[in-house]
Scaffold this motif. Structure first.
Motif, PDB file in Angstrom:
ATOM      1  N   ASP A  44       0.838  -1.194   0.000  1.00 13.77           N
ATOM      2  CA  ASP A  44       0.000   0.000   0.000  1.00 13.77           C
ATOM      3  C   ASP A  44       0.881   1.255   0.000  1.00 13.77           C
ATOM      4  O   ASP A  44       1.587   1.509   0.983  1.00 13.77           O
ATOM      5  CB  ASP A  44      -0.898  -0.019   1.241  1.00 13.77           C
ATOM      6  CG  ASP A  44      -1.848   1.155   1.316  1.00 13.77           C
ATOM      7  OD1 ASP A  44      -1.691   2.131   0.552  1.00 13.77           O
ATOM      8  OD2 ASP A  44      -2.757   1.094   2.167  1.00 13.77           O
ATOM      9  N   PRO A  45       0.870   2.034  -1.081  1.00 12.22           N
ATOM     10  CA  PRO A  45       1.716   3.234  -1.145  1.00 12.22           C
ATOM     11  C   PRO A  45       1.453   4.240  -0.022  1.00 12.22           C
ATOM     12  O   PRO A  45       2.363   4.962   0.380  1.00 12.22           O
ATOM     13  CB  PRO A  45       1.376   3.852  -2.496  1.00 12.22           C
ATOM     14  CG  PRO A  45       0.742   2.770  -3.294  1.00 12.22           C
ATOM     15  CD  PRO A  45       0.099   1.843  -2.303  1.00 12.22           C
ATOM     16  N   SER A  46       0.243   4.261   0.504  1.00 10.98           N
ATOM     17  CA  SER A  46      -0.034   5.195   1.599  1.00 10.98           C
ATOM     18  C   SER A  46       0.664   4.769   2.891  1.00 10.98           C
ATOM     19  O   SER A  46       0.826   5.577   3.797  1.00 10.98           O
ATOM     20  CB  SER A  46      -1.540   5.346   1.823  1.00 10.98           C
ATOM     21  OG  SER A  46      -2.102   4.150   2.298  1.00 10.98           O
ATOM     22  N   VAL A  47       1.092   3.513   2.978  1.00 11.65           N
ATOM     23  CA  VAL A  47       1.870   3.038   4.125  1.00 11.65           C
ATOM     24  C   VAL A  47       3.356   3.276   3.886  1.00 11.65           C
ATOM     25  O   VAL A  47       4.054   3.823   4.735  1.00 11.65           O
ATOM     26  CB  VAL A  47       1.614   1.530   4.384  1.00 11.65           C
ATOM     27  CG1 VAL A  47       2.574   0.984   5.432  1.00 11.65           C
ATOM     28  CG2 VAL A  47       0.175   1.296   4.801  1.00 11.65           C
ATOM     29  N   THR A  48       3.844   2.877   2.723  1.00 13.44           N
ATOM     30  CA  THR A  48       5.288   2.939   2.471  1.00 13.44           C
ATOM     31  C   THR A  48       5.816   4.354   2.308  1.00 13.44           C
ATOM     32  O   THR A  48       7.022   4.560   2.399  1.00 13.44           O
ATOM     33  CB  THR A  48       5.674   2.093   1.247  1.00 13.44           C
ATOM     34  OG1 THR A  48       4.926   2.535   0.106  1.00 13.44           O
ATOM     35  CG2 THR A  48       5.427   0.622   1.502  1.00 13.44           C
ATOM     36  N   GLN A  49       4.955   5.323   2.107  1.00 12.27           N
ATOM     37  CA  GLN A  49       5.444   6.699   2.016  1.00 12.27           C
ATOM     38  C   GLN A  49       6.116   7.140   3.310  1.00 12.27           C
ATOM     39  O   GLN A  49       6.918   8.069   3.319  1.00 12.27           O
ATOM     40  CB  GLN A  49       4.321   7.660   1.633  1.00 12.27           C
ATOM     41  CG  GLN A  49       3.278   7.878   2.713  1.00 12.27           C
ATOM     42  CD  GLN A  49       2.203   8.859   2.290  1.00 12.27           C
ATOM     43  OE1 GLN A  49       2.415   9.702   1.433  1.00 12.27           O
ATOM     44  NE2 GLN A  49       1.034   8.738   2.883  1.00 12.27           N
ATOM     45  N   PHE A  50       5.805   6.467   4.410  1.00  8.37           N
ATOM     46  CA  PHE A  50       6.377   6.815   5.706  1.00  8.37           C
ATOM     47  C   PHE A  50       7.542   5.895   6.103  1.00  8.37           C
ATOM     48  O   PHE A  50       8.033   5.980   7.224  1.00  8.37           O
ATOM     49  CB  PHE A  50       5.300   6.778   6.791  1.00  8.37           C
ATOM     50  CG  PHE A  50       4.169   7.730   6.495  1.00  8.37           C
ATOM     51  CD1 PHE A  50       4.361   9.099   6.598  1.00  8.37           C
ATOM     52  CD2 PHE A  50       2.939   7.251   6.083  1.00  8.37           C
ATOM     53  CE1 PHE A  50       3.327   9.985   6.312  1.00  8.37           C
ATOM     54  CE2 PHE A  50       1.899   8.124   5.800  1.00  8.37           C
ATOM     55  CZ  PHE A  50       2.092   9.492   5.914  1.00  8.37           C
ATOM     56  N   THR A  55       7.450   0.457  -2.265  1.00  8.85           N
ATOM     57  CA  THR A  55       6.192  -0.280  -2.129  1.00  8.85           C
ATOM     58  C   THR A  55       6.389  -1.681  -2.701  1.00  8.85           C
ATOM     59  O   THR A  55       6.925  -1.847  -3.789  1.00  8.85           O
ATOM     60  CB  THR A  55       5.069   0.453  -2.889  1.00  8.85           C
ATOM     61  OG1 THR A  55       4.973   1.785  -2.355  1.00  8.85           O
ATOM     62  CG2 THR A  55       3.741  -0.255  -2.736  1.00  8.85           C
TER      63      THR A  55
END
Length: 81
Positions: A44-50, A55
């Motif tokens: 999930d890109p919204s997780v790996t951005q942090f 991803t």
């Protein structure tokens, strides 16, 4: 009474993971059985951005993280077990 207990061998070293338990949570080393759940999170890109990682695009990437992280399991949810 202790709120948590650590289960580890007498020859504990930084390369081994202790297992920590509370009444509510279990913290343990990840295993190959966790790969599917790990992939679901880190694809999930919204997780790996942090995170400082790309991803995930394949389950093999999740499998390669085995042994390098902790799995936190909420006992009543029984996820990752």
């Amino acid at each position: 009474m202790s709120l948590w207990r650590a289960t580890m061998s007498k020859d504990f070293s930084p390369s081994s993971f202790p297992q920590l338990e509370t009444a509510r949570l279990l913290l343990r080393e990840t295993s190959l059985q966790d790969a599917e759940a790990t992939f679901a999170v880190f694809s999930d890109p919204s997780v790996t951005q942090f995170h400082d990682l790309d991803t995930f695009t394949s389950i093999k990437e999740a499998m390669s993280t085995t042994g390098y992280a902790y799995a936190v399991i909420e006992r009543r949810a029984k996820r990752f077990e």
